[in-house]
Every structure is written in structure tokens, then in C-alpha cells.
Design a protein around this motif. Structure first.
Motif, mmCIF file in Angstrom:
data_model
loop_
_atom_site.group_PDB
_atom_site.id
_atom_site.type_symbol
_atom_site.label_atom_id
_atom_site.label_comp_id
_atom_site.label_asym_id
_atom_site.label_seq_id
_atom_site.Cartn_x
_atom_site.Cartn_y
_atom_site.Cartn_z
ATOM 1 N N ALA A 103 0.874 -1.167 0.000
ATOM 2 C CA ALA A 103 0.000 0.000 0.000
ATOM 3 C C ALA A 103 0.912 1.218 0.000
ATOM 4 O O ALA A 103 1.783 1.347 0.850
ATOM 5 N N GLY A 104 0.718 2.096 -0.952
ATOM 6 C CA GLY A 104 1.559 3.285 -1.014
ATOM 7 C C GLY A 104 2.554 3.198 -2.141
ATOM 8 O O GLY A 104 2.349 2.505 -3.125
ATOM 9 N N ASP A 105 3.677 3.879 -1.969
ATOM 10 C CA ASP A 105 4.692 3.946 -2.998
ATOM 11 C C ASP A 105 5.922 3.207 -2.498
ATOM 12 O O ASP A 105 6.450 3.564 -1.433
ATOM 13 N N PRO A 106 6.397 2.202 -3.160
ATOM 14 C CA PRO A 106 6.012 1.685 -4.469
ATOM 15 C C PRO A 106 4.788 0.777 -4.391
ATOM 16 O O PRO A 106 4.313 0.453 -3.300
ATOM 17 N N ASP A 107 4.312 0.325 -5.559
ATOM 18 C CA ASP A 107 3.158 -0.567 -5.616
ATOM 19 C C ASP A 107 3.534 -2.007 -5.300
ATOM 20 O O ASP A 107 2.715 -2.787 -4.821
ATOM 21 N N ALA A 108 4.795 -2.367 -5.594
ATOM 22 C CA ALA A 108 5.255 -3.727 -5.330
ATOM 23 C C ALA A 108 6.756 -3.736 -5.110
ATOM 24 O O ALA A 108 7.482 -2.866 -5.589
ATOM 25 N N LEU A 109 7.191 -4.743 -4.370
ATOM 26 C CA LEU A 109 8.604 -4.999 -4.151
ATOM 27 C C LEU A 109 8.847 -6.426 -4.637
ATOM 28 O O LEU A 109 8.174 -7.359 -4.193
ATOM 29 N N VAL A 110 9.787 -6.569 -5.557
ATOM 30 C CA VAL A 110 10.047 -7.864 -6.183
ATOM 31 C C VAL A 110 11.470 -8.287 -5.842
ATOM 32 O O VAL A 110 12.411 -7.500 -5.983
ATOM 33 N N ARG A 111 11.623 -9.516 -5.374
ATOM 34 C CA ARG A 111 12.960 -10.056 -5.104
ATOM 35 C C ARG A 111 13.346 -10.930 -6.284
ATOM 36 O O ARG A 111 12.585 -11.819 -6.677
ATOM 37 N N VAL A 112 14.512 -10.670 -6.860
ATOM 38 C CA VAL A 112 14.994 -11.451 -7.995
ATOM 39 C C VAL A 112 16.340 -12.070 -7.656
ATOM 40 O O VAL A 112 17.101 -11.543 -6.842
ATOM 41 N N ARG A 113 16.627 -13.187 -8.294
ATOM 42 C CA ARG A 113 17.905 -13.878 -8.115
ATOM 43 C C ARG A 113 18.487 -14.102 -9.510
ATOM 44 O O ARG A 113 17.825 -14.691 -10.363
ATOM 45 N N VAL A 114 19.714 -13.626 -9.723
ATOM 46 C CA VAL A 114 20.331 -13.675 -11.044
ATOM 47 C C VAL A 114 21.792 -14.095 -10.943
ATOM 48 O O VAL A 114 22.365 -14.117 -9.853
ATOM 49 N N GLY A 115 22.394 -14.377 -12.093
ATOM 50 C CA GLY A 115 23.776 -14.844 -12.124
ATOM 51 C C GLY A 115 24.814 -13.763 -12.296
ATOM 52 O O GLY A 115 25.991 -13.987 -12.026
ATOM 53 N N SER A 116 24.401 -12.573 -12.742
ATOM 54 C CA SER A 116 25.362 -11.498 -12.973
ATOM 55 C C SER A 116 24.620 -10.169 -13.037
ATOM 56 O O SER A 116 23.387 -10.131 -13.128
ATOM 57 N N VAL A 117 25.396 -9.098 -13.047
ATOM 58 C CA VAL A 117 24.795 -7.777 -13.181
ATOM 59 C C VAL A 117 24.132 -7.649 -14.556
ATOM 60 O O VAL A 117 23.040 -7.084 -14.674
ATOM 61 N N GLN A 118 24.753 -8.176 -15.587
ATOM 62 C CA GLN A 118 24.157 -8.147 -16.918
ATOM 63 C C GLN A 118 22.832 -8.913 -16.939
ATOM 64 O O GLN A 118 21.856 -8.467 -17.541
ATOM 65 N N HIS A 119 22.791 -10.045 -16.260
ATOM 66 C CA HIS A 119 21.556 -10.835 -16.159
ATOM 67 C C HIS A 119 20.478 -10.016 -15.449
ATOM 68 O O HIS A 119 19.317 -10.007 -15.849
ATOM 69 N N LEU A 120 20.870 -9.315 -14.381
ATOM 70 C CA LEU A 120 19.931 -8.461 -13.663
ATOM 71 C C LEU A 120 19.364 -7.394 -14.602
ATOM 72 O O LEU A 120 18.156 -7.140 -14.607
#
Length: 149
Positions: A103-120
Motif C-alpha cells: 500500500a503506497g509507494d512503491p506498488d510492489a517490491l520484487v525479489r529477484v535472483r540472477v547470475g550477474s549484473v548483466q543478467h539483472l
């Protein structure tokens, strides 16, 4: 029925032991709560039936599997986007681990898991292409700590 109805101190001790090690044997739990195995097994079965225990899981060190970076991305959507659409906008992205609508700003928080900064970068670009996303802010995880329940 209230979720905590019928859950006593022994049940909570059993839960704590299972949280610490989901592979713990009924015999080991019984010894630690000063009961025999049969009533402990019945209590675990009851906690499962009540939905207090919803499953068992394995904790994985994802860095050993190549997913060496974790990040949280704040998502902002157009004002008319409903909560279900916010969740649906990112669940098809395999690198997304969790979505928290807020509720509020931001609308969502997403957790991601990646292999590199480029992948991110590729994942964030993919999320940004999702229809109603109007803004993102990404925070790299440097380390983690979790309180034992």
C-alpha cells in the motif's frame, strides 16, 4: 476458527524444532519435548490438518548454483492497475523469487535472483516491458541475515 485456537506450548515447541530442521525425526522431537513419539506424531498430523504446517522445504545456497546476485526491485504501476495485475506482471519471469504488493509507494517490491549484473539488467528490462510498469528502482543485496523464529 481462530488459527491459534488449540495450539498450545507443546505444539509451539514442536513447530520451533521443525522450523530449525524439517527433517528432524518424530523420535527426536518427542525426546526434546518430553513426550513419547505417538502423541507427537498425532500433534504434527493435527497441525498439518489445521493448516498451521503448510509444507516442508529445503534451504538452498543459490550462489553454489550460479545465482550469485540478489536484488529487490521497487515497481510503480499506472494508477488504475489492480493488485492481481501487479502480481501477474512479474510472476512469469523465472528469476522472480517473491512479489510483495504494498500500500503506497512503491506498488510492489520484487525479489529477484540472477547470475550477474548483466543478467539483472536483462530481467529488469523484461519487467519494464510489462504493460503497466511505469517505474522501477533496484537495490542490490550485499548480505543477508534472518532471525530464527
Amino acid at each position: 476458527m481462530n488459527d491459534s485456537e488449540g495450539v498450545d506450548g507443546i505444539d509451539r515447541a514442536i513447530l520451533e524444532l521443525l522450523i530449525q530442521d524439517g527433517r528432524r525425526t518424530v523420535t527426536d522431537i518427542a525426546q526434546r519435548v518430553n513426550m513419547s513419539p505417538s502423541p507427537v506424531k498425532r500433534r504434527i498430523d493435527r497441525l498439518e490438518r489445521l493448516g498451521v504446517i503448510v509444507g516442508y522445504t529445503t534451504v538452498v545456497d543459490h550462489s553454489r548454483l550460479g545465482a550469485t546476485f540478489e536484488a529487490f526491485t521497487e515497481l510503480r504501476f499506472t494508477g488504475d492497475t489492480d493488485v492481481e495485475s501487479i502480481t501477474a506482471a512479474v510472476t512469469a519471469v523465472p528469476e522472480v523469487v517473491e512479489v510483495f504488493t504494498t500500500a503506497g509507494d512503491p506498488d510492489a517490491l520484487v525479489r529477484v535472483r540472477v547470475g550477474s549484473v548483466q543478467h539483472l539488467r536483462q530481467v529488469i528490462d523484461q519487467i519494464r516491458r510489462g504493460g503497466s510498469v511505469i517505474g522501477t528502482k533496484t537495490l542490490m543485496v550485499l548480505g543477508t541475515w534472518r532471525r530464527s523464529p
